[in-house]
Design an enzyme around this catalytic site. Structure first.
Site, PDB file in Angstrom:
ATOM      1  CG  ASP A  11      -1.721   1.192   1.441  1.00 48.77           C
ATOM      2  OD1 ASP A  11      -2.257   1.697   0.441  1.00 48.77           O
ATOM      3  OD2 ASP A  11      -1.838   1.656   2.597  1.00 48.77           O
ATOM      4  CD  GLU A  13      -3.033   8.422  -0.004  1.00 50.67           C
ATOM      5  OE1 GLU A  13      -3.381   9.395   0.669  1.00 50.67           O
ATOM      6  OE2 GLU A  13      -3.745   7.904  -0.875  1.00 50.67           O
TER       7      GLU A  13
END
Ligand SMILES: [Mg+2]
Length: 200
Positions: A11, A13
């Site tokens: 991922d 952010e």
């Protein structure tokens, strides 16, 4: 199997770079831009609200890009991706972010292969909509790699990462919120990316 048999689905952010919308909220002073999928669980509805707010306040896509130019990857993020590659992992960034916002950060991260969405803009430069990457969820690339016999490492920090992490050969939550942690007590949570390197 050779070096190409390991995939890392990471991922963006909250894991490799700070959350972008809070940064936009701070710099524009628009409080409603702090809203996340915790307040508005439907991501498309959340994005439509963000787009409407930007337009209401006269903020164009290039204004947003100027704001985000000051955001940098977390300390250790580049080294983490390099360490994964040194261990034979192909790195894929699996993000619900948008190329138009994240590209400078992805460049700073060494331009890893990235699965994220796109924003469209109108002739006045305002964000006008979302062009979503065609995938069911973040778990789709994980399932595909597993079906090909690859070993999959997944790393995320929030609700939308939980399925991806559960499906992976090894999944880690990095600094999750209490509510994410409560929703996935079965997943291993760590405080830093370095910790993951010790566990894989
Ligand atoms: Mg995240």
């Amino acid at each position: 199997m050779g070096a190409l048999s390991k995939l890392a689905c990471i991922d963006l952010e909250g894991v490799l770079v700070p959350e972008l919308w809070p940064a936009i909220a701070v710099r524009t002073g628009i409080r409603e831009l702090f809203a996340t999928t915790r307040e508005i669980p439907d991501y498309d509805a959340l994005m439509r609200q963000r787009i409407a707010l930007l337009r209401e306040h006269g903020i164009t896509l290039s204004d947003v890009q100027r704001i985000l130019a000051t955001v940098e990857p977390f300390a250790g993020a580049v080294a983490f991706l390099q360490a994964l590659e040194a261990r034979g992992y192909r790195v894929n960034i699996i993000s619900d972010c948008f190329h138009e916002l994240a590209d400078p950060l992805l460049q700073a991260l060494g331009e890893p292969t990235t699965w994220c969405h796109r924003l469209t803009a109108d002739s006045h430069g305002f964000v006008s909509g979302c062009d979503y990457y065609p995938r069911r969820g973040k778990e789709e690339p994980v399932d595909k790699a597993l079906a090909e016999g690859q070993r999959v490492l997944a790393v995320g920090d929030a609700f939308n990462d939980i399925n991806m992490l559960r499906r992976a050969t090894q999944g880690f939550l990095v600094n999750p919120s209490i509510s994410t942690l409560d929703a996935a007590p079965d997943l291993r949570a760590v405080e830093s990316l370095e910790e993951i390197l010790e566990l894989i």
